[in-house]
Design a protein around this motif. Structure first.
Motif, PDB file in Angstrom:
ATOM      1  N   THR A  65     -92.505  66.723  -5.352  1.00 13.96           N
ATOM      2  CA  THR A  65     -91.986  66.322  -6.662  1.00 13.96           C
ATOM      3  C   THR A  65     -91.258  64.806  -6.520  1.00 13.96           C
ATOM      4  N   ASN A  79     -98.821  61.510  -3.435  1.00  9.09           N
ATOM      5  CA  ASN A  79     -98.211  61.661  -4.849  1.00  9.09           C
ATOM      6  C   ASN A  79     -96.793  62.333  -4.869  1.00  9.09           C
ATOM      7  N   LEU A  80     -95.992  61.676  -3.706  1.00 10.06           N
ATOM      8  CA  LEU A  80     -94.796  62.270  -3.462  1.00 10.06           C
ATOM      9  C   LEU A  80     -93.623  61.644  -4.301  1.00 10.06           C
ATOM     10  N   GLY A 135     -93.840  65.450 -11.058  1.00 15.03           N
ATOM     11  CA  GLY A 135     -93.817  63.885 -10.963  1.00 15.03           C
ATOM     12  C   GLY A 135     -92.534  63.242 -10.457  1.00 15.03           C
ATOM     13  N   GLY A 136     -91.435  63.616 -10.684  1.00 14.18           N
ATOM     14  CA  GLY A 136     -90.212  63.046 -10.075  1.00 14.18           C
ATOM     15  C   GLY A 136     -89.496  61.878 -10.691  1.00 14.18           C
TER      16      GLY A 136
END
Ligand SMILES: [K+]
Ligand SMILES: [K+]
Lengths: 482, 482
Positions: free
Chosen positions: A318, A434-435, A221-222
């Protein structure tokens, strides 16, 4: 389409999701951070909305059709994104607008990790925990989606993994297989999270940060509880643990399942996608480290530390940072950012187009060059030793085609909203893959861009997370015919 | 590989090409512009070099194999690009460096039209004529390459056009077919050029400009004798004639051949690629015109004039300008520039990935979405009413894959040389698509960028013009085996 059935499922889902408001309530009570009320109200809203959706349809029982599957999958993220936004609006801190709250909530659930919030370090603990938890729950959803649902729906070549999916496979109906598979996968997912959290804690994080960051790590997710992200801790040990779990989480969870059940690590190494992925990572780290060292952007040791963490964080999609890769010299920001388009392995929490698709696309290119010299030879495309069916390769290409068309459409939308070229391109890339972090104006934060751009990027996150097709299929007239 | 044979062919080619130095000699004598000596020396160099290549191999006679075909095709542009650079170096004006002269010469021959020269209006007439003539000769070469050679070599799905190629087709050897086909095509090419030149002249250009611009128009080259390009003339009539001939030249020349032989225009309309191409153009002109008018970038009439000319010029990959489209508002520069990636029709002088490939890629995307709903249905991809063989679609995808990988590699090279993101991206796009003008620093001129970048972009022009595969095939070890 069984709309009544869909309503029942979404109602149940929302009522279950309301439980996600309770841990933050507990945390706000422990830390006395004033978040209790917001999460209490959000809990009530979720329960009531869920009940309203569920009650009229409660006696309606039918099997899910494939079409219902597409629709429910989309609604899963859309409805949770919407209702998940409430605490972020209701709490005084951060007290986001509807647009910002929805963006942040969806960014969490899709494990994108793009944030509109600055000043994370000063936010209530309950809000911080909630954001991380959104990612963790989203990651759970994705694992099931990627391992159990997409292969069955045959999206973008993922039927390749049909035979390898764990759980009972002979059954043609959706429900039992998903339930069975989901249990096994969530068990693995939970174990990884616990291991990661313990690792962080031993390496020096406090319990709260350790749990929070373990959520965002295994979900790829990050999100972080600090503006400086992982850089806040300035600890090589923490970074190494993080790198290890980012890579593990970007592997196909079917492999975790297989290795765990049969008690051997050989399955990772035997998997061509995993090998290709590790090869790309190694190559990218070496190129990046050498360039950082020779351009003296950092000291020699720091060059390798930044190269390892930065490359793995972006390549797995991530998006954690220990520094700002977008300000690295020369071609590095572009090179590293491009890795996010490849993304994680199929069946992982990682984003991007997936390693296996990149591998197939690359092999197809090589095959065509060979065919020029041997026009009549039959040259199968193989992954490992198995030839890949033409049908799968066609599907991968179809995915690629639709991905590019969608990308250009979204980018034009952002340019219309007033963003510059680099920001628009990288923002779409960061969201559809989705970075999280992009380049230009969105290198660190999405708070400053305009509201229409945030809605476009919300669409990008959702499209990327659902492998585009799951969304687009709803827009063809056939879908709604009886 | 028959290197001796190749040497003989290239020798003959160079000796023929030396004749291209003679019209500029005549022109320099007429205008007394001081270019006589430079072209005289260049003529001598070409003749001598050609003789040296040809003489030792003059008695060597063998049929060209397919491998020789690839090699000769690459060498054709490379050797002519090299020897074509001499007049530009030898003449006091512009007196280019070797790098600049090679770039300019190759840009001409590949019909890219990217220029390193500013102050065109002050150059000797002989040099101006020579640059235009390079484009015209390059365009001739491309027509033969695209209509006769690429379909036979089966590059990137172009075998689709094998059956439609005019000329004797049953023969499996290269030479007779090419000669036969070439004659017919050059006749058409010459006729179009004459028609275009007469049109320009009637519309008000002087004879010199009319001829020069007709060369660059039918070749889809985009070189001009004025820094302001077509904007110099500020004439709606000239612009309309230009638009008409840019579109005509971007059609498949097989269609011109067919229409001319059978005396009917119906073949254009019956061709799905042509229809799709015209549809894209119309849509893009409407969107661009509306946006220019509503943003008040120009007056209402001028908005449509600029939209029509700008879109057609870039979409056909000609690259003439009547204004600077890169400074248009909002998303327009990106949208219009993106059209160059689609490019002209197969078998035309246009660049880009070609309309037919875009059409097939798009149809494949649509097919995959449909397949999600009807997993067991057989859905063929059709162009017109004919189903397209899987082999062709695979080849198109292989092309696409290699195109993207090449593109990213070239872009990283440019970033390493120090260019910014937008300049690097658009410069590669402008050169690999054989368009000419880019965005950012290369919106008008390539003179200011560094020398390594110019060499990388020379490679891009060559790769694009030869549909990438023709070049890359030489880099696989198989190629050089006996
Ligand atoms: K992420
Ligand atoms: K051009």
């Amino acid at each position: 389409m069984h709309l009544v059935l869909t309503s029942r499922i979404l109602g149940i889902l929302l009522m279950i999701f309301s439980l996600a408001m309770l841990p933050p309530v507990v945390i706000s009570l422990i830390y006395q951070d004033g978040g209790t009320e917001a999460f209490g109200i959000a809990f009530a809203i979720n329960v009531i909305a869920g009940f309203i959706l569920w009650y009229p349809a409660r006696r309606y029982r039918k099997e899910l059709s494939v079409r219902d599957g597409f629709f429910v999958t989309l609604m899963f993220w859309l409805v949770l994104g919407l209702f998940g936004a409430f605490p972020l609006m209701l709490s005084d801190h951060p007290g986001l607008s509807f647009t910002d709250a929805f963006f942040e909530s969806l960014s969490g659930l899709t494990t994108t990790g793009a944030t509109v919030i600055t000043g994370l370090d000063d936010l209530p603990h309950s809000i911080l925990f909630y954001r991380q938890q959104l990612q963790w729950l989203g990651g759970m959803g994705i694992i099931v989606l990627a391992v159990a649902i997409l292969p069955m729906l045959g999206i973008g070549g993922m039927q390749l993994y049909r035979a390898e999916t764990p759980g009972p496979m002979k059954d043609s109906k959706l429900t039992p297989r998903i339930t069975e598979t989901a249990k096994a996968l969530w068990y693995i997912y939970l174990s990884l999270t616990v291991a990661c959290a313990v690792g962080y804690w031993i390496a020096g994080m406090n319990v709260f940060d350790a749990i929070c960051h373990s959520f965002a790590t295994v979900a790829i997710g990050g999100f972080s509880t600090h503006d400086a992200s992982m850089g806040y801790f300035n600890s090589a040990a923490i970074e190494l643990i993080c790198v290890f779990f980012m890579i593990i989480s970007a592997f196909n969870f079917s492999l975790h399942f297989l290795s765990w059940r049969r008690g051997s690590f050989i399955y990772y190494w035997k998997d061509p996608e995993t090998r290709f992925f590790l090869g790309i990572l190694a190559l990218a780290v070496i190129i990046t480290g050498l360039t950082l060292a020779t351009t003296q952007a950092y000291s020699e040791t720091d060059s390798w530390r930044h190269a390892l963490f930065g490359v793995v964080s972006v390549a797995t999609t991530t998006g954690f940072g220990i520094g700002d890769f977008s300000s690295w010299p020369s071609y590095l920001p572009f090179l590293v950012f491009s890795l996010a388009f490849i993304g994680g392995c199929a069946g992982s929490t990682g984003g991007g187009m997936k390693v296996i698709r990149t591998l197939l696309v690359y092999k197809q290119g090589l095959r065509e060059i060979r065919r020029l010299l041997h026009p009549n030879a039959v040259i199968p495309i193989k992954v490992g030793r198995k030839p890949v069916p033409d049908r799968v390769i066609e599907a991968v290409w179809g995915f690629f085609s639709v991905y590019i068309i969608t990308f250009i459409g979204l980018q034009i939308g952002l340019l219309m909203s007033g963003l510059d070229m680099v920001t628009a391109w990288s923002a779409v890339g960061a969201c559809i893959n989705n970075l999280g972090p992009g380049l230009g104006e969105v290198a660190a934060n999405y708070g400053e861009i305009n509201d229409p751009a945030k809605w476009i990027l919300s669409a990008a996150m959702l499209l990327g997370r659902l492998e585009i097709f799951t969304v687009l299929v709803l827009f063809i007239p056939d879908f709604w015919e009886r």
